[in-house]
Structure formats: structure tokens, C-alpha cells
Scaffold this active site. Structure first.
Site, mmCIF file in Angstrom:
data_model
loop_
_atom_site.group_PDB
_atom_site.id
_atom_site.type_symbol
_atom_site.label_atom_id
_atom_site.label_comp_id
_atom_site.label_asym_id
_atom_site.label_seq_id
_atom_site.Cartn_x
_atom_site.Cartn_y
_atom_site.Cartn_z
ATOM 1 N N GLY A 224 0.837 -1.199 0.000
ATOM 2 C CA GLY A 224 0.000 0.000 0.000
ATOM 3 C C GLY A 224 0.865 1.240 0.000
ATOM 4 O O GLY A 224 2.039 1.197 -0.402
ATOM 5 N N SER A 225 0.317 2.321 0.501
ATOM 6 C CA SER A 225 1.011 3.603 0.411
ATOM 7 C C SER A 225 2.117 3.719 1.467
ATOM 8 O O SER A 225 2.120 3.016 2.479
ATOM 9 C CB SER A 225 0.006 4.735 0.595
ATOM 10 O OG SER A 225 -0.550 4.651 1.887
ATOM 11 N N THR A 228 0.708 4.713 5.033
ATOM 12 C CA THR A 228 0.084 3.617 5.791
ATOM 13 C C THR A 228 1.144 2.606 6.219
ATOM 14 O O THR A 228 1.087 2.091 7.340
ATOM 15 C CB THR A 228 -1.023 2.943 4.967
ATOM 16 O OG1 THR A 228 -1.886 3.947 4.431
ATOM 17 C CG2 THR A 228 -1.840 2.004 5.816
ATOM 18 N N GLY A 229 2.100 2.331 5.347
ATOM 19 C CA GLY A 229 3.176 1.394 5.702
ATOM 20 C C GLY A 229 3.937 1.854 6.945
ATOM 21 O O GLY A 229 4.314 1.043 7.796
ATOM 22 N N CYS A 280 2.416 0.103 -8.618
ATOM 23 C CA CYS A 280 3.485 0.583 -7.725
ATOM 24 C C CYS A 280 4.747 0.861 -8.514
ATOM 25 O O CYS A 280 5.320 1.935 -8.413
ATOM 26 C CB CYS A 280 3.741 -0.439 -6.625
ATOM 27 S SG CYS A 280 4.000 -2.090 -7.243
ATOM 28 N N GLU A 374 3.921 10.928 -5.938
ATOM 29 C CA GLU A 374 3.446 9.754 -6.687
ATOM 30 C C GLU A 374 2.021 10.019 -7.179
ATOM 31 O O GLU A 374 1.087 10.108 -6.384
ATOM 32 C CB GLU A 374 3.454 8.518 -5.776
ATOM 33 C CG GLU A 374 3.076 7.256 -6.522
ATOM 34 C CD GLU A 374 2.853 6.043 -5.628
ATOM 35 O OE1 GLU A 374 2.424 6.211 -4.473
ATOM 36 O OE2 GLU A 374 3.101 4.921 -6.106
HETATM 37 P P1 NAD Z 1 -3.385 2.425 1.280
HETATM 38 O O1 NAD Z 1 -2.123 2.538 2.056
HETATM 39 O O2 NAD Z 1 -4.358 3.519 1.345
HETATM 40 O O3 NAD Z 1 -4.182 1.103 1.704
HETATM 41 C C1 NAD Z 1 -3.563 -0.157 1.692
HETATM 42 C C2 NAD Z 1 -4.258 -1.061 2.698
HETATM 43 O O4 NAD Z 1 -3.971 -0.600 4.021
HETATM 44 C C3 NAD Z 1 -5.763 -1.131 2.577
HETATM 45 O O5 NAD Z 1 -6.172 -2.474 2.742
HETATM 46 C C4 NAD Z 1 -6.222 -0.278 3.757
HETATM 47 O O6 NAD Z 1 -7.511 -0.630 4.220
HETATM 48 C C5 NAD Z 1 -5.187 -0.598 4.782
HETATM 49 N N1 NAD Z 1 -5.044 0.354 5.882
HETATM 50 C C6 NAD Z 1 -5.607 1.582 6.014
HETATM 51 N N2 NAD Z 1 -5.211 2.154 7.172
HETATM 52 C C7 NAD Z 1 -4.389 1.270 7.780
HETATM 53 C C8 NAD Z 1 -3.645 1.291 8.993
HETATM 54 N N3 NAD Z 1 -3.646 2.333 9.829
HETATM 55 N N4 NAD Z 1 -2.879 0.205 9.294
HETATM 56 C C9 NAD Z 1 -2.836 -0.851 8.457
HETATM 57 N N5 NAD Z 1 -3.521 -0.928 7.309
HETATM 58 C C10 NAD Z 1 -4.293 0.124 6.970
HETATM 59 O O7 NAD Z 1 -2.901 2.138 -0.228
HETATM 60 P P2 NAD Z 1 -3.793 2.058 -1.539
HETATM 61 O O8 NAD Z 1 -4.271 3.449 -1.851
HETATM 62 O O9 NAD Z 1 -4.773 0.947 -1.396
HETATM 63 O O10 NAD Z 1 -2.710 1.622 -2.642
HETATM 64 C C11 NAD Z 1 -1.966 2.526 -3.384
HETATM 65 C C12 NAD Z 1 -0.534 2.604 -2.874
HETATM 66 O O11 NAD Z 1 0.011 1.294 -2.790
HETATM 67 C C13 NAD Z 1 0.399 3.355 -3.802
HETATM 68 O O12 NAD Z 1 1.229 4.201 -3.045
HETATM 69 C C14 NAD Z 1 1.239 2.273 -4.456
HETATM 70 O O13 NAD Z 1 2.500 2.701 -4.912
HETATM 71 C C15 NAD Z 1 1.310 1.260 -3.366
HETATM 72 N N6 NAD Z 1 1.580 -0.075 -3.903
HETATM 73 C C16 NAD Z 1 2.810 -0.628 -3.697
HETATM 74 C C17 NAD Z 1 3.112 -1.875 -4.219
HETATM 75 C C18 NAD Z 1 4.458 -2.495 -4.010
HETATM 76 O O14 NAD Z 1 4.608 -3.678 -4.279
HETATM 77 N N7 NAD Z 1 5.436 -1.763 -3.520
HETATM 78 C C19 NAD Z 1 2.139 -2.562 -4.960
HETATM 79 C C20 NAD Z 1 0.883 -1.981 -5.147
HETATM 80 C C21 NAD Z 1 0.614 -0.734 -4.599
#
Ligand code: NAD
Length: 468
Positions: A224-225, A228-229, A280, A374
Site C-alpha cells: 500500500g502507500s 500507511t506502511g 506501484c 506519486e
Molecule cells: P493504502 O495505504 O491507502 O491502503 C492499503 C491497505 O492498508 C488497505 O487495505 C487499507 O484498508 C489498509 N489500511 C488503512 N489504514 C491502515 C492502517 N492504519 N494500518 C494498516 N492498514 C491500513 O494504499 P492504496 O491506496 O490501497 O494503494 C496505493 C498505494 O500502494 C500506492 O502508493 C502504491 O504505490 C502502493 N503499492 C505498492 C506496491 C508495491 O509492491 N510496492 C504494490 C501496489 C501498490
């Protein structure tokens, strides 16, 4: 209408409340997903914890053949899964769309099924016999994003199961349906509790945050983003969870002066616009030498203007809409800002609903928002450079480091420059091509650890050394 249920301990479970899932192409209601409570999450984790000892003790060959069976089940249900992905995610059935995604999920599952982590003999002499073993961790929590909902779920789940862990997966609230169905299908092959799923709308309860801090979850694999990570890492600190964090990127491509603009235009386009830029490791900034800058721009525009954009369920569409309103608004903000600073070569004006046409904007530089942030959508900033050292410095200037690419007829020169790019994967004359045998992950703030291959598999284990 698709009203799906959770899978917990091998059983289908409804929740007291549900949330809507809408088709980004049309706004139509696709179905409802369960809004799991904290108690539901705890039940899923308890089921996974109870299932762990037997699953970990199951002979490796048995787990392997179950993983092979998962590959078959994905294949048997591929069209249903592809349609679900298209309807909730928006990406077309065709092109590098949902059928391609299901095919990718199968390919990754198949590769993972065949991987092993053999015992290593570290020492075998009169002073001792030392062996290194890879032990499963326990309950793995998987948190996935909305861009490749099914494929990323398979990337998380298969290596976890293969190595003897049990799983609780939580998909994005934007795209829960395909994952709910996949888990229902796959969990029917497995002992109860080995694979469980919870979904929620992230409003009253944030399941991902609860999972990151949960005392009975031993590892979080998160995609994810970046923001959040970072929260996952903070919340996981108390329990010393193992972490694989696949986060955001802002990948640069550098086109050297000897590249052939017409020959690279198609691969440049797809390097940036795969999945409508919502990838990503898509190319998100393109640095082009001044001697061929205009020719590259012309070739890109000529290719891009013929790519069919439309409703994902239309067999003729190759690109679909942006997946959600927040992402659309972010993209629009960045493009509106870029329009005041550079020249729009193509697109730039939003279409109906969540549609945004492929957009190419030249005349930008580091410091402009569309370059530095991004965009995660169909808009590519093009930066003209005269000095390759400056282009490299600009490419490396950001805090992310997922992928990068160099484009040149001279592979040696390209490899030399590629070696100096600060990123986890670097491609020559292509961008974003990932494969199940190549460990994939980010450097700097793009993440921690890798997925895929033996190195990725090993992240689902702890090392135990036996001295005898
Ligand atoms: P996001 O971070 O908004 O959400 C990702 C997940 O985290 C969702 O399931 C969400 O419900 C969950 N989440 C929300 N709050 C949280 C918390 N406090 N603790 C733990 N989990 C929580 O990301 P997104 O908008 O779904 O995805 C887009 C982003 O993901 C982009 O930045 C993209 O670059 C990245 N991405 C990275 C890869 C990679 O392999 N590096 C692959 C795909 C997407």
C-alpha cells in the site's frame, strides 16, 4: 447483486453491517462486503492460531500439492474472478487487465508451489554438526491495496501457506469482492482456519491498524502507500512483528541520447500507463535527453492517442477509469498544477465520472508536484535534460526507490547507469516487468524486505540453527 460473506475457520460468516462496492466505470452498485468488527477479527485470528500447529506440522509435500491445487482452482474460476476484478476495480477484461491479472496470480502461485527452503548444513566436522532450518512464524496478517486486488492477495497468501503459516487477509475497502471469492474457493481446499478473511470500510474500525498491533499475529505483509506502511511499522513495534512492506514508488526512467524514439515509444507508454498508471512500479517520471526530447514526445503522443479507454466490461477497452474518487482528485490536483508549469502534449482534461485520459505533460522538472509526488494515475511528466549526471541526480533525489529504467541502444552503457540508480529493480529498455523468480522490493522509503523467489519465501520464516 453480489453480497459476499467472510471466511472464518472454514465457514462462511455474514456481518451485522455491510458496505457498498461500486463499479468505477459506471458508478453502479456491484455488491456488498461485510463490515467486520474487532470481535470478528479476533475470531479470525483465533481460528488461524488454532489451525497453525497442525498446518506447520503437515508434511511439506502435502502443503506443496495443496498449493498446486490452488493454482488449478484459480484457473477453473478465472473468468468469474476476472469479471469481479473488472467490476470492482475498473480495469478492463483485456489488455494488461483483469484476465491478465488472474493469469498472473496463477503464474505466481504455480512458481511459489515449487519453491523450497532446504535445510542448510553450516558445519559438519569433528567440532560439531550445525544445521539452519526455516521455521514458520504462526499467523500472518496480509493487508492489500486496490490496484491489483487478486494478484497481490496471491503474492501474500501463497508463500505464507507454502511455508506452514496460517493467514488472515484483509483487502482494501475499495476492492474486497474478488478476494472474498478467492478465499472462499481456496479455503475449501484447506483445513479450517488455515486461511481466513476479514473486510471492512475503514470507518468505525480500522482492521489494518488492529492487525498491525495484534498480539497473536506474528507477521504483517503489507502492500500500500508509504504513509500507511509507516503506520503499520509503528503499530507492529510493540509485538516485534516480522514485516514485509511493499510501499509507494515514484520510478524514474532515463532515456539516453542514443535511444530510438520510435522503437521505444510503445514500451515507454506501457511502462508508465499499465493499469492506468495505478501500479506501484510504473514509470512515474521520464527524463529525456534534449537531443531526442521532441522526437520521444511525438512518438509517445502518437502511440498514446490510439489506446482505447472505456468501460472495463467492454471487450474493446484497454484502459479503464481511475479506481476511486480520492485517487482521481489527487491526480486532478497534480495535473492542474502541472498545466500551469509545463506544456500539455496529450489529455489533461478529466472525462466522465472517474475517467481521466492518458496525459503527457512536458516542460516539468524536479520540484514540480507531478514530478515529486506519486501520481498513481494516467499522467506522465516528461523532463528534458542535457547532462546525464544531472538526470541521474534528479532520478535519485526522492525518498522512494522502488524501480527505475534506462533506455539506450548501448546495453553496457545502460547497465552502468542503471547500477547507480537507487531502487530495488532496474530495467533496461522496459519498465515494471516483474517475474515470480525475481525478488521484488523497494529501497529507501519504498519498503522493507522483498517478495518473490526464495528470498521472498524466506521472509515467511524465522531461522533456527540446531547445534548438535
Ligand atoms: P493504502 O495505504 O491507502 O491502503 C492499503 C491497505 O492498508 C488497505 O487495505 C487499507 O484498508 C489498509 N489500511 C488503512 N489504514 C491502515 C492502517 N492504519 N494500518 C494498516 N492498514 C491500513 O494504499 P492504496 O491506496 O490501497 O494503494 C496505493 C498505494 O500502494 C500506492 O502508493 C502504491 O504505490 C502502493 N503499492 C505498492 C506496491 C508495491 O509492491 N510496492 C504494490 C501496489 C501498490
Amino acid at each position: 447483486m453480489l453480497d459476499r460473506t467472510l471466511t472464518i475457520n472454514g465457514e462462511q460468516a455474514a456481518a451485522e453491517t455491510t458496505f457498498e462496492v461500486r463499479n468505477p466505470s459506471t458508478g453502479e452498485l456491484v455488491g456488498h462486503a461485510p463490515n467486520a468488527t474487532e470481535e470478528t477479527l479476533n475470531a479470525a485470528v483465533a481460528a488461524a492460531k488454532a489451525a497453525f500447529p497442525n498446518w506447520a506440522a503437515t508434511p511439506d509435500e502435502e502443503r506443496q500439492s495443496l498449493c498446486r491445487r490452488i493454482v488449478e482452482v484459480l484457473g477453473e474460476n478465472s473468468e468469474e474472478l476476472a469479471e469481479l476484478i473488472t467490476r470492482e476495480q475498473g480495469k478492463p477484461l483485456n489488455g494488461a487487465g483483469s484476465r491478465w491479472e488472474v493469469g498472473g496470480a496463477q503464474a505466481w502461485a504455480a512458481h511459489t508451489a515449487e519453491l523450497t527452503l532446504p535445510v542448510k548444513v553450516l558445519q559438519d566436522d569433528e567440532n560439531g554438526y550445525l544445521t539452519l532450518h526455516r521455521r514458520p512464524l504462526g499467523v500472518v496478517g496480509s493487508i492489500t491495496p486496490w490496484n491489483f486486488p487478486l494478484m497481490i492477495a496471491v503474492w501474500h497468501v501463497l508463500p505464507a501457506l507454502r511455508t506452514g503459516n496460517t493467514v488472515v487477509i484483509k483487502p482494501s475497502p475499495h476492492t474486497p469482492l474478488a478476494t472474498l471469492r478467492m478465499v472462499e474457493l481456496v479455503s475449501a481446499l484447506l483445513p479450517p482456519g488455515v486461511l481466513n478473511i476479514v473486510t471492512g470500510d475503514d470507518k468505525a474500525v480500522n482492521l489494518g491498524a488492529l492487525m498491525s498491533a495484534h498480539p497473536d499475529i506474528r507477521k504483517i505483509v503489507f502492500t500500500g502507500s508509504c504513509a500507511t506502511g509507516q503506520r503499520v511499522m509503528q503499530n507492529a513495534a510493540q509485538t516485534m512483528k516480522r514485516l514485509t512492506l511493499e510501499m509507494g514508488g515514484n520510478d524514474a526512467g532515463i532515456v539516453l541520447p542514443d535511444a530510438d524514439p520510435d522503437a521505444i515509444a510503445e514500451d515507454l507508454f506501457w511502462g508508465a500507463f499499465i493499469n492506468n498508471g495505478q501500479t506501484c512500479a510504473a514509470m512515474k517520471r521520464l527524463y529525456v535527453h534534449e537531443s531526442i526530447h521532441d522526437a520521444v514526445c511525438d512518438a509517445l503522443v502518437a502511440y498514446a492517442r490510439n489506446v482505447p479507454v472505456g468501460d472495463g466490461m467492454d471487450e474493446a477497452s484497454i484502459l479503464g477509469p481511475v479506481q476511486n474518487k480520492a485517487q482521481f482528485d489527487k491526480l486532478k490536483r497534480l495535473v492542474d498544477d502541472a498545466k500551469t508549469k509545463g506544456q500539455v502534449l496529450l489529455g489533461g482534461t478529466p472525462g466522465e465520472g472517474l475517467f481521466f485520459p492518458p496525459t503527457l505533460i512536458a516542460g516539468l522538472s524536479n520540484g514540480d508536484a507531478l514530478v515529486d509526488e506519486e501520481q498513481f494515475g494516467p499522467a506522465l511528466p516528461i523532463i528534458r535534460y542535457s547532462d546525464v549526471e544531472q538526470a541521474l541526480a534528479d532520478a535519485n533525489a526522492l525518498e522512494t526507490g522502488l524501480g527505475g529504467s534506462v533506455w539506450s541502444r548501448d546495453k553496457e552503457a545502460a547497465r552502468a547507469l542503471a547500477a547507480r540508480m537507487e531502487c530495488g529493480s532496474v530495467w533496461i529498455n522496459k519498465h515494471g516487468a516483474i517475474q515470480p523468480n525475481a525478488p521484488f522490493g523497494g529501497v529507501k522509503q519504498s519498503g522493507l524486505g522483498v517478495e518473490f523467489g526464495e528470498e521472498g519465501l524466506a521472509e515467511y520464516t524465522d531461522i533456527q540453527v540446531v547445534f548438535s
